[in-house]
Design an enzyme around this catalytic site. Sequence first.
Site, mmCIF file in Angstrom:
data_model
loop_
_atom_site.group_PDB
_atom_site.id
_atom_site.type_symbol
_atom_site.label_atom_id
_atom_site.label_comp_id
_atom_site.label_asym_id
_atom_site.label_seq_id
_atom_site.Cartn_x
_atom_site.Cartn_y
_atom_site.Cartn_z
ATOM 1 N N ASP A 167 1.504 13.963 2.189
ATOM 2 C CA ASP A 167 0.170 14.520 2.070
ATOM 3 C C ASP A 167 0.285 16.034 1.944
ATOM 4 O O ASP A 167 1.325 16.623 2.255
ATOM 5 C CB ASP A 167 -0.676 14.152 3.294
ATOM 6 C CG ASP A 167 -1.103 12.695 3.290
ATOM 7 O OD1 ASP A 167 -1.260 12.129 2.193
ATOM 8 O OD2 ASP A 167 -1.270 12.122 4.389
ATOM 9 N N TYR A 175 6.769 10.304 -0.293
ATOM 10 C CA TYR A 175 5.364 10.640 -0.475
ATOM 11 C C TYR A 175 4.900 11.510 0.691
ATOM 12 O O TYR A 175 5.096 11.167 1.858
ATOM 13 C CB TYR A 175 4.501 9.380 -0.556
ATOM 14 C CG TYR A 175 3.052 9.704 -0.811
ATOM 15 C CD1 TYR A 175 2.605 9.976 -2.095
ATOM 16 C CD2 TYR A 175 2.148 9.784 0.242
ATOM 17 C CE1 TYR A 175 1.285 10.310 -2.335
ATOM 18 C CE2 TYR A 175 0.824 10.117 0.008
ATOM 19 C CZ TYR A 175 0.402 10.381 -1.282
ATOM 20 O OH TYR A 175 -0.901 10.728 -1.508
ATOM 21 N N ARG A 188 6.182 4.455 -9.152
ATOM 22 C CA ARG A 188 4.974 3.953 -9.802
ATOM 23 C C ARG A 188 4.237 5.167 -10.359
ATOM 24 O O ARG A 188 4.311 6.272 -9.806
ATOM 25 C CB ARG A 188 4.080 3.224 -8.810
ATOM 26 C CG ARG A 188 4.637 1.893 -8.366
ATOM 27 C CD ARG A 188 4.559 0.830 -9.421
ATOM 28 N NE ARG A 188 3.179 0.363 -9.601
ATOM 29 C CZ ARG A 188 2.792 -0.450 -10.591
ATOM 30 N NH1 ARG A 188 3.665 -0.852 -11.497
ATOM 31 N NH2 ARG A 188 1.535 -0.846 -10.679
ATOM 32 N N ARG A 195 1.424 0.022 9.722
ATOM 33 C CA ARG A 195 0.278 -0.265 10.572
ATOM 34 C C ARG A 195 -0.980 -0.231 9.700
ATOM 35 O O ARG A 195 -0.998 0.379 8.634
ATOM 36 C CB ARG A 195 0.162 0.741 11.715
ATOM 37 C CG ARG A 195 -0.121 2.158 11.273
ATOM 38 C CD ARG A 195 -0.086 3.124 12.443
ATOM 39 N NE ARG A 195 -0.497 4.467 12.030
ATOM 40 C CZ ARG A 195 -1.734 4.927 12.073
ATOM 41 N NH1 ARG A 195 -2.705 4.140 12.530
ATOM 42 N NH2 ARG A 195 -2.036 6.136 11.678
ATOM 43 N N GLU A 207 -8.865 5.028 -12.244
ATOM 44 C CA GLU A 207 -7.444 5.217 -11.948
ATOM 45 C C GLU A 207 -6.710 3.885 -12.117
ATOM 46 O O GLU A 207 -7.019 2.903 -11.437
ATOM 47 C CB GLU A 207 -7.310 5.737 -10.518
ATOM 48 C CG GLU A 207 -5.984 6.342 -10.178
ATOM 49 C CD GLU A 207 -6.032 7.049 -8.840
ATOM 50 O OE1 GLU A 207 -5.395 6.546 -7.901
ATOM 51 O OE2 GLU A 207 -6.715 8.092 -8.727
ATOM 52 N N ARG A 267 -9.545 2.429 -8.428
ATOM 53 C CA ARG A 267 -10.678 3.173 -7.886
ATOM 54 C C ARG A 267 -11.371 3.979 -8.968
ATOM 55 O O ARG A 267 -10.797 4.251 -10.019
ATOM 56 C CB ARG A 267 -10.257 4.079 -6.739
ATOM 57 C CG ARG A 267 -9.188 5.116 -7.060
ATOM 58 C CD ARG A 267 -8.845 5.893 -5.789
ATOM 59 N NE ARG A 267 -7.804 6.892 -6.016
ATOM 60 C CZ ARG A 267 -7.405 7.783 -5.114
ATOM 61 N NH1 ARG A 267 -7.967 7.793 -3.918
ATOM 62 N NH2 ARG A 267 -6.460 8.654 -5.383
ATOM 63 N N ARG A 282 -10.674 0.545 13.478
ATOM 64 C CA ARG A 282 -11.502 1.477 14.250
ATOM 65 C C ARG A 282 -12.739 0.734 14.754
ATOM 66 O O ARG A 282 -13.562 0.297 13.960
ATOM 67 C CB ARG A 282 -11.886 2.653 13.345
ATOM 68 C CG ARG A 282 -12.574 3.786 14.066
ATOM 69 C CD ARG A 282 -12.867 4.925 13.102
ATOM 70 N NE ARG A 282 -11.649 5.563 12.632
ATOM 71 C CZ ARG A 282 -11.615 6.422 11.612
ATOM 72 N NH1 ARG A 282 -12.727 6.710 10.957
ATOM 73 N NH2 ARG A 282 -10.483 6.974 11.248
#
Length: 370
Positions: free
Chosen positions: A354, A352, A252, A175, A304, A283, A179
Amino acid sequence: MGKKGPYDYLIVGAGLFGAVFACRMKAAGKKVLVVERRDTRGGNLYCDRIAGINVHSYGAHIFHTSDKEVWDFVNRFAEFNRYTNSPLAYYRGKLYNLPFNMNTFYSLWGVTTPQQACVRIEEQRRAAAVAEPRNLEEQALSLVGRDIYEAFIKGYTEKQWGRPCTELPAFIIKRLPLRFTFDNNYFNDRYQGIPIGGYNVLIDGLLDGIEVRLGMDFFEHRSRLEALADKILYTGSVDRYFDYCFGRLEYRTLRFETEVLECGNYQGNAVVNYTDAAIPYTRIIEHRHFDGSGPESRTVITREYPSEYRDGDEPYYPINDVRNEAMYEKYKMLADADSNTLFGGRLAEYKYYDMHQIVRKALDLSKREL
């Protein structure tokens, strides 16, 4: 059955998962030993101190969660500031707010109401005419349309994964949140911040009073270390634990280029994403904006660069395609059958996570063990 060794748990890896688990085990009266191949604690959360500024050595980390138990737990060991993640996107010489919100839509199209933005996006979704997305490009077009895809997704994603979006699987983007408010807060979570003094404060608090041996590679001393404890918590790469018997899982990796600048403010924001394909980095992070640390006359930035993973690199992002997931499932069967070893964290689970998810999983594992 008597004790196997002097420790109840050997914890392989002094990252966040290992530190939380070690903390909970010690609090329950267990004897634990943590071994870490690096010379620093905290895994990828480690912060260096450069020019008086707390530098996120392995990329930007912003703690965010809606889980009050997790938030209360980490706040026992460090005080968090009120940092709010509001990144910017640089595309063809212009800056846009992220995540995709009314500020983004206004800069992109000049629309001033949510209704106008919805109409523009829906027109472009219909124009894409994608019924069943076959790749990431078609998935993105079906979700947000051509303009947002071209400006903010295509170049950035192709740099991140090192291949065209038409060759990436559609499931990578499940998704793309849109917003329709003028809100630049990247996360929707109730709690958000960064430890005052850097993440080392949090890790040191978690590992307070626990024996930690740095610069010790588990695999170089495996038989000796395994004999020291009744059980092992392993947080490293699961394929290496089983000697790559089914092959090597793919990742990666990232390369960081850090620079001290003789100015107090380089870009005015902690994170700016560079979405143009022609710019090689994804970034630039300006570390002082995370916590206001450092003198007013200097700043530290990090560029990065994503790249292909090679043996010896740091594995950052698992490539969860069909082939790698099938390989991981074979390793998971071996891990589940190993009654003396627990596997936890992004490398051991080839997923992955958080930070708040890591803390939650480590807390849950410790509860099950106790």
